[in-house]
Design an enzyme around this catalytic site. Sequence first.
Site, PDB file in Angstrom:
ATOM      1  N   CYS A  97      41.567  20.487  13.797  1.00  0.00           N
ATOM      2  CA  CYS A  97      41.575  19.373  13.422  1.00  0.00           C
ATOM      3  C   CYS A  97      41.165  18.300  14.232  1.00  0.00           C
ATOM      4  CB  CYS A  97      43.682  19.174  12.685  1.00  0.00           C
ATOM      5  SG  CYS A  97      43.044  18.019  11.823  1.00  0.00           S
ATOM      6  N   HIS A 193      45.109  24.395  10.433  1.00  0.00           N
ATOM      7  CA  HIS A 193      46.118  24.933  11.426  1.00  0.00           C
ATOM      8  C   HIS A 193      46.728  26.075  10.493  1.00  0.00           C
ATOM      9  CE1 HIS A 193      45.989  20.682  13.610  1.00  0.00           C
ATOM     10  NE2 HIS A 193      45.710  20.536  12.223  1.00  0.00           N
TER      11      HIS A 193
HETATM   12  N1  GLN Z   1      45.043  12.650  14.381  1.00  0.00           N
HETATM   13  C1  GLN Z   1      44.625  13.118  12.988  1.00  0.00           C
HETATM   14  C2  GLN Z   1      46.279  12.785  11.711  1.00  0.00           C
HETATM   15  O1  GLN Z   1      46.556  12.317  12.135  1.00  0.00           O
HETATM   16  C3  GLN Z   1      45.421  15.120  12.663  1.00  0.00           C
HETATM   17  C4  GLN Z   1      46.307  15.564  12.756  1.00  0.00           C
HETATM   18  C5  GLN Z   1      45.476  17.074  12.887  1.00  0.00           C
HETATM   19  O2  GLN Z   1      45.314  17.361  13.580  1.00  0.00           O
HETATM   20  N2  GLN Z   1      46.512  17.713  11.806  1.00  0.00           N
HETATM   21  O3  GLN Z   1      45.943  13.177  10.988  1.00  0.00           O
END
Ligand code: GLN
Length: 246
Positions: A97, A193
Amino acid sequence: MPEQTIHILHLFPDLLNLYGDKGNLAALCKRLTWRGIEATVTTVTQDSKELSLDDVDIVFLGGGSDREQMTVAERLMPYKQALKDYVEQGGVLLGFCGGFELLGTSWWAGDIQTDGLGILDIHAERGEQRFIGDVVLSSDWTEQPICGFENHPGRMQIGDYQPLGKVIAGHGNDGVSALEGVLYKNVFATYLHGPLLPKNPELCDSILTRALTKKYPDFAELSPLDDTLELAANRFIVQNFSGNEK
Ligand code: GLN
């Protein structure tokens, strides 16, 4: 004494640690040690003075909120060429992500377009809605569908790169291409994730096999494990979506 060792570099676990990403690390380590292969983990945190890729077999970048992701982007910028060289030489690098977005040329922190490390020629646009929920993919990497959880406003554009999989349920990279994640050499990156690897043991093993083959060219294959529980967890999620496929 184990004859083989895989050394994992966990980048900024103090900042990038959403949605049980540490479970991915646990799955990587356990699936090695269950086979008598040693797993060692070094962490680079905000307090670390330096980052060395020497003797590293797997680089691990988890996901984090935009603020944390920005801090990591700044901290990693001096190492972008070293990371790129590591990737071009076939080093295994995992991005989950936020870690996926950091690999590209740009991503959005709120309404600020932010430079990524440019290790891959991919970039994330930003959508109005967040994509949140379970995801199921079909993938050439695995017989069993891959399942995970996504929560991101980013719309990842991977161009001609190979995706990790094709979206059966959920949104994936951008909600329109039906693609999820990216694969390049031994880079594996995804919005999923959950954590992802405990419930997708084939995927975890294919990552480990790549790291082992890179380090030990004579490495044959991983010995099988009893994955009854892991596959039951996977099937439970996949079956929730049967009949709702895209
Ligand atoms: N920084 C991104 C967000 O806040 C990705 C977050 C994540 O790793 N799920 O949405």
